[in-house]
Enzyme design. Structure first.
Site, PDB file in Angstrom:
ATOM      1  N   GLU A   1      -4.642   0.435  -3.698  1.00 25.79           N
ATOM      2  CA  GLU A   1      -3.275   0.958  -3.798  1.00 25.79           C
ATOM      3  C   GLU A   1      -2.258  -0.177  -3.767  1.00 25.79           C
ATOM      4  O   GLU A   1      -1.251  -0.147  -4.499  1.00 25.79           O
ATOM      5  CB  GLU A   1      -3.009   1.937  -2.658  1.00 25.79           C
ATOM      6  CG  GLU A   1      -3.771   3.245  -2.790  1.00 25.79           C
ATOM      7  CD  GLU A   1      -3.518   4.209  -1.657  1.00 25.79           C
ATOM      8  OE1 GLU A   1      -3.927   5.367  -1.761  1.00 25.79           O
ATOM      9  OE2 GLU A   1      -2.902   3.792  -0.640  1.00 25.79           O
TER      10      GLU A   1
ATOM     11  N   ASP B   1       0.687   3.899  -3.169  1.00 28.91           N
ATOM     12  CA  ASP B   1       0.294   5.300  -3.003  1.00 28.91           C
ATOM     13  C   ASP B   1       1.221   6.208  -3.804  1.00 28.91           C
ATOM     14  O   ASP B   1       0.778   7.137  -4.486  1.00 28.91           O
ATOM     15  CB  ASP B   1       0.325   5.661  -1.520  1.00 28.91           C
ATOM     16  CG  ASP B   1       0.010   7.120  -1.267  1.00 28.91           C
ATOM     17  OD1 ASP B   1      -1.132   7.541  -1.528  1.00 28.91           O
ATOM     18  OD2 ASP B   1       0.915   7.854  -0.818  1.00 28.91           O
TER      19      ASP B   1
ATOM     20  N   GLU C   1       0.832  -1.209   0.000  1.00 26.12           N
ATOM     21  CA  GLU C   1       0.000   0.000   0.000  1.00 26.12           C
ATOM     22  C   GLU C   1       0.863   1.254   0.000  1.00 26.12           C
ATOM     23  O   GLU C   1       0.576   2.230  -0.709  1.00 26.12           O
ATOM     24  CB  GLU C   1      -0.902  -0.017   1.238  1.00 26.12           C
ATOM     25  CG  GLU C   1      -1.740   1.222   1.427  1.00 26.12           C
ATOM     26  CD  GLU C   1      -2.274   1.335   2.837  1.00 26.12           C
ATOM     27  OE1 GLU C   1      -2.602   2.460   3.255  1.00 26.12           O
ATOM     28  OE2 GLU C   1      -2.360   0.304   3.536  1.00 26.12           O
TER      29      GLU C   1
ATOM     30  N   ASN D   1      -7.206   1.029   0.433  1.00 25.50           N
ATOM     31  CA  ASN D   1      -5.855   0.560   0.734  1.00 25.50           C
ATOM     32  C   ASN D   1      -5.485  -0.643  -0.132  1.00 25.50           C
ATOM     33  O   ASN D   1      -4.353  -0.747  -0.622  1.00 25.50           O
ATOM     34  CB  ASN D   1      -5.744   0.195   2.215  1.00 25.50           C
ATOM     35  CG  ASN D   1      -5.861   1.408   3.121  1.00 25.50           C
ATOM     36  OD1 ASN D   1      -5.733   2.540   2.679  1.00 25.50           O
ATOM     37  ND2 ASN D   1      -6.123   1.170   4.392  1.00 25.50           N
TER      38      ASN D   1
END
Length: 274
Positions: free
Chosen positions: A138, A66, A62, A135
Site C-alpha cells: 500500500e 490504502d 500506507e 502494508n
C-alpha cells in the site's frame, strides 16, 4: 539527487521494472519500503531516546496508499461490471484490497526482497509476514501516486497506479472472484477474515462450539456458537451464533455475524433454530 539515494535507486531497478514505473523521486520508493523497525534503528538516538523529528518509515504512505488503492479498485470494478449492484461490488472490492491479497501481490513482484527491515524483524522472517508485505504494498502504491503527480500534475497521479492495479490486483484474481460470486458460491472466507481482524486487534482467539444439531442424516442442521478465548485461557460470552447444513457452514455463518457485530452493523435476523 544524493549519492546514497542514487545508489539505492539503482538497486531497486528490478522492483521498479515489476511496478512498470521508474521513479523520478526514488526517495519516495525508499521510504515506502522502510519498516518502522529500521526507521527506529537508523534514527538519531541521544541518551537512549529517539530524537523528535520527521518520521522516515512507511506508515504515513500506507495510510494514503490504502485510500488510493480503494479508489482505483472501485473504479475498475465499476467500469468492468456495469450490471452489478452495490452489494456485489462491495464484496468483491473487500476481497481484492484485503491484506492477504495485497501480500500475495507483493510476493508476486518480489517486493519482500527490497524491504528495509530492522535486525529484529529480519531475524523473525519479516520479509514474508503478511501484514508487513501488505502494508508495504500500500505504501508503494502511494509512492507511485505521489511520484506521478509531481511529474505530471494531479491528473496524472493515478495513471501508473491504475495500470499496476489492472495488471496485478484486478486481472485474473477479480475474474476468478467474479465467477465465484456469479455461480452463487459464498464469496470470501469469513472465518479467515475474522481471524485476521482479531489478530490485528488482539481481541482473542475464536472458538467454535457445536451447540446443537437436528434432522435426519441427509438433512442435518447444525448450530454453532462463537466465543473468544482470552490470553489467560478463559472463554468469554457468546459473540455470535450461526446455523448451517454442515458444521463448516455454521461456523462461517457465525463468523460472518461476528464480523458484522464487531463492525457495528445491526443484525436484524436471528440464526435459524436447529
Amino acid at each position: 539527487m544524493h549519492k546514497a539515494v542514487k545508489e539505492e535507486s539503482a538497486a531497486l531497478a528490478p522492483l521498479q521494472s515489476a511496478l512498470d514505473h521508474t521513479f523520478a523521486h526514488p526517495e519516495l520508493l525508499i521510504r515506502a519500503l522502510t519498516h518502522r523497525s529500521q526507521a527506529y534503528e537508523l534514527a538519531v538516538v541521544t541518551n537512549g531516546t529517539q530524537e523528535a523529528g520527521e518520521r522516515t518509515d512507511n506508515e504515513r504512505l500506507e495510510f494514503l496508499g490504502d485510500a488510493v488503492l480503494g479508489l482505483v479498485v472501485a473504479e475498475g470494478l465499476f467500469e468492468n461490471h456495469p450490471d452489478w449492484q452495490e452489494g456485489e461490488l462491495t464484496r468483491l472490492r473487500a476481497q481484492l484490497v484485503s491484506r492477504r491479497h495485497m501480500a500475495d501481490v507483493a510476493l508476486a513482484i518480489g517486493l519482500g526482497d527490497h524491504l528495509r527491515l530492522g535486525k529484529g524483524e529480519e531475524r523473525s522472517g519479516g520479509r514474508k509476514k503478511v501484514a508487513i508485505l501488505a502494508n508495504a504494498m500500500e505504501a508503494v502504491i502511494a509512492a507511485m501516486f505521489l511520484d506521478a503527480r509531481r511529474k505530471g500534475g494531479a491528473k496524472g497521479g493515478l495513471e501508473p497506479v491504475r495500470q499496476f492495479a489492472h495488471k496485478h490486483i484486478l486481472g485474473p484474481a477479480a475474474d476468478n472472484l467474479a465467477r465465484e460470486l456469479r455461480s452463487g458460491a459464498t464469496l470470501g472466507d469469513h472465518k479467515s477474515a475474522l481471524q485476521e481482524h482479531l489478530q490485528a486487534t488482539h481481541a482473542g482467539v475464536p472458538v467454535y462450539l457445536v451447540e446443537g444439531e437436528s434432522g435426519p442424516d441427509h438433512r442435518k442442521r447444525f448450530l454453532v456458537e462463537l466465543r473468544l478465548r482470552a490470553a489467560n485461557g478463559q472463554l468469554g460470552d457468546s459473540l455470535a451464533s450461526g446455523a448451517g447444513s454442515t458444521k463448516k457452514k455454521a461456523e462461517q455463518e457465525a463468523a460472518r455475524r461476528a464480523l458484522a457485530r464487531l463492525a457495528g452493523h445491526p443484525l436484524h435476523e436471528e440464526p435459524a433454530e436447529v
